[in-house]
Design an enzyme around this catalytic site. Structure first.
Site, PDB file in Angstrom:
ATOM      1  N   TYR A  98      -4.200   5.926  32.959  1.00 45.05           N
ATOM      2  CA  TYR A  98      -4.013   7.288  33.465  1.00 45.05           C
ATOM      3  C   TYR A  98      -5.193   8.196  33.178  1.00 45.05           C
ATOM      4  O   TYR A  98      -5.468   9.112  33.941  1.00 45.05           O
ATOM      5  CB  TYR A  98      -2.765   7.921  32.833  1.00 45.05           C
TER       6      TYR A  98
ATOM      7  N   TRP B  19      10.306  -1.725  35.429  1.00 41.59           N
ATOM      8  CA  TRP B  19      10.362  -2.112  34.016  1.00 41.59           C
ATOM      9  C   TRP B  19      11.771  -1.886  33.484  1.00 41.59           C
ATOM     10  O   TRP B  19      12.363  -0.857  33.716  1.00 41.59           O
ATOM     11  CB  TRP B  19       9.409  -1.272  33.183  1.00 41.59           C
TER      12      TRP B  19
ATOM     13  N   THR C  97      -1.360  -1.917  36.971  1.00 42.25           N
ATOM     14  CA  THR C  97       0.093  -1.982  37.106  1.00 42.25           C
ATOM     15  C   THR C  97       0.768  -0.621  36.997  1.00 42.25           C
ATOM     16  O   THR C  97       1.967  -0.517  37.260  1.00 42.25           O
ATOM     17  CB  THR C  97       0.679  -2.955  36.063  1.00 42.25           C
ATOM     18  N   GLU C  98       0.021   0.393  36.562  1.00 39.87           N
ATOM     19  CA  GLU C  98       0.510   1.777  36.613  1.00 39.87           C
ATOM     20  C   GLU C  98      -0.696   2.700  36.683  1.00 39.87           C
ATOM     21  O   GLU C  98      -1.697   2.462  35.994  1.00 39.87           O
ATOM     22  CB  GLU C  98       1.286   2.167  35.341  1.00 39.87           C
ATOM     23  N   ASN C  99      -0.578   3.754  37.487  1.00 40.88           N
ATOM     24  CA  ASN C  99      -1.620   4.780  37.570  1.00 40.88           C
ATOM     25  C   ASN C  99      -1.025   5.961  38.324  1.00 40.88           C
ATOM     26  O   ASN C  99      -0.445   5.780  39.393  1.00 40.88           O
ATOM     27  CB  ASN C  99      -2.847   4.201  38.324  1.00 40.88           C
TER      28      ASN C  99
END
Ligand SMILES: *[C@@H]1O[C@H](CO)[C@@H](O)[C@H](O)[C@H]1NC(C)=O
Length: 397
Positions: free
Chosen positions: A238, A109, A301-303
């Site tokens: 999260y 990003w 896309t994020e974790n």
């Protein structure tokens, strides 16, 4: 004699199941299977948090360059991203880490930072319009040749109703999800904000004595531009919270959505205040998104997880986090039929964590920031991810 091992096995199953909750006793059972063959695996990173080289090659000043140089006290350990992980110079090493993890897709990003606590509806509104314009531009100039996909990534926690048999708690959960995930996603499919969000925001704005709603509206022209301007949905996820219907505290999303949120004290806590480990929350959120958005292609896309015992390559908490979260994602894909296409872990290497500086770690590769060479060392979680990626899930043992 044959009966005895069977009896022991049965007891084993009962013990394993007692970890789940009363209404969903098998919730925490481990599930063995693999993801669809074309499933994509990767890592997410962000430029400012790893690259360094803040004034190299004629790069302009970013808002974070400015903040850390003019107000260093805004970062806990007075750290900054001037050098960070020095990926600006060490990018070949980082690409090698990706190769070792056996993946072929990674992205970074450019700017990915916003205040989790405040909701700024005008900012959301502008992001939706900007996204839609980028989508339309891609349609007009690039899609025919490149055949690419354009989607939006949205950060959202799961909202677990405090009592799943209580209709007002269940409604509160839906409301909060419409204020979180739906705030960006819904307009891109419907051309306007979700009716629940619209009604609540307009009513509250009137009650606050305003002449206009705090939630802007899309003109007919804009509505046409944004409607359908999305090929896939990305989810940054999260953690979860427990939600009840109540007059939430002002200002903020709890007030606007008429919800109260809390954490379950039994949930394992990360080393940043907002992060609790709730793997089954990811499955429930994916299922909710799949139902709301008609099985649109989805990507996580994020974790990832910030751990406590973190100054070294052994990270049992993060390893457990990835194992269980990815397993829940597998259940969402194979049992619930969610159209999940890929997963990216946050993050490849320990990095500059905004206002927390270098005091918390999210990496699957350890960096000793006291060593000027900033060497990268695979953590246990990094090795586990490489194995999961290679096996495309959890094949039966
Ligand atoms: C449902 O939950 C709300 C709070 O979220 C509470 O006020 C109400 O009494 C509950 N109803 C029942 C039937 O338990």
């Amino acid at each position: 004699m044959r009966g005895i091992p069977l009896a022991i096995l049965f007891i084993g199953v009962l013990i394993a199941q007692s970890k789940g909750d009363r209404e969903d006793p098998g919730r925490d059972d481990f599930y063995y299977d693999t993801f669809p063959e074309d499933f994509l695996w990767g890592f997410a990173t962000s430029a400012y948090q790893i690259e360094g080289g803040w004034d190299s090659d004629g790069k302009g000043e970013s808002i974070w360059d400015n903040l850390v140089h003019t107000n260093p006290g805004s970062v806990k350990d007075l750290g900054n991203g001037d050098v960070a992980c020095d990926s600006y110079n060490k990018y070949k090493e980082d690409v090698q880490l990706l190769k070792e993890a056996g993946i072929f897709c990674s992205y970074s990003w450019a700017t990915d930072n916003y205040d989790r606590a405040t909701s700024n509806y005008l900012c959301h509104h502008t992001v939706i319009k900007a996204h839609a314009l980028a989508y339309r531009l891609y349609d007009e100039e690039f899609r025919a040749q490149q055949n690419g996909q354009v989607g939006i990534t949205i950060n959202s926690d799961w909202a677990e109703p405090a009592d799943r048999n209580n209709a007002s708690d269940v409604e509160a959960s839906h409301r909060l999800l419409q204020f979180r995930f739906g705030l960006f996603a819904y307009p891109l499919y419907a051309g306007e904000y979700h009716p629940t969000v619209r009604q609540l925001m307009d009513a509250k704005s009137i009650r606050e004595g305003r002449s206009e709603s705090r939630l802007p509206s899309f003109s007919e022209e804009w509505s046409k531009i944004i409607k359908g301007a999305n090929d896939f949905l990305g989810l940054n996820h999260y953690t979860s919270s427990i939600v009840t219907a109540q007059a939430g505290s002002y200002p903020g999303v709890d007030h606007d959505a008429d919800v109260g949120q809390r954490k379950d004290p039994s949930w394992p806590k990360g080393s940043v205040a907002w992060l609790y480990e709730v793997p089954w929350g990811l499955r429930r959120l994916l299922k909710w998104i799949g139902m709301e958005y008609g099985n649109v292609p989805l990507y996580v896309t994020e974790n990832g997880f910030a751990d406590w015992y973190s100054d070294g390559p052994n990270d049992p908490e993060r390893t457990n986090y990835y194992r269980t979260y990815i397993n829940e994602m597998l259940k969402a894909t194979k049992i619930d039929g969610v159209n999940l296409k890929g997963y990216a872990a946050w993050s490849l290497i320990d990095n500059f964590e905004w206002n927390e500086g270098y005091t918390v770690r999210f990496g699957t590769h350890y960096i000793n920031f006291r060593d000027p060479n900033l060497p990268r060392v695979a953590k246990d979680s990094g090795k586990l991810l490489a194995e999961i990626f290679r096996n495309n899930g959890f094949p039966s043992p």
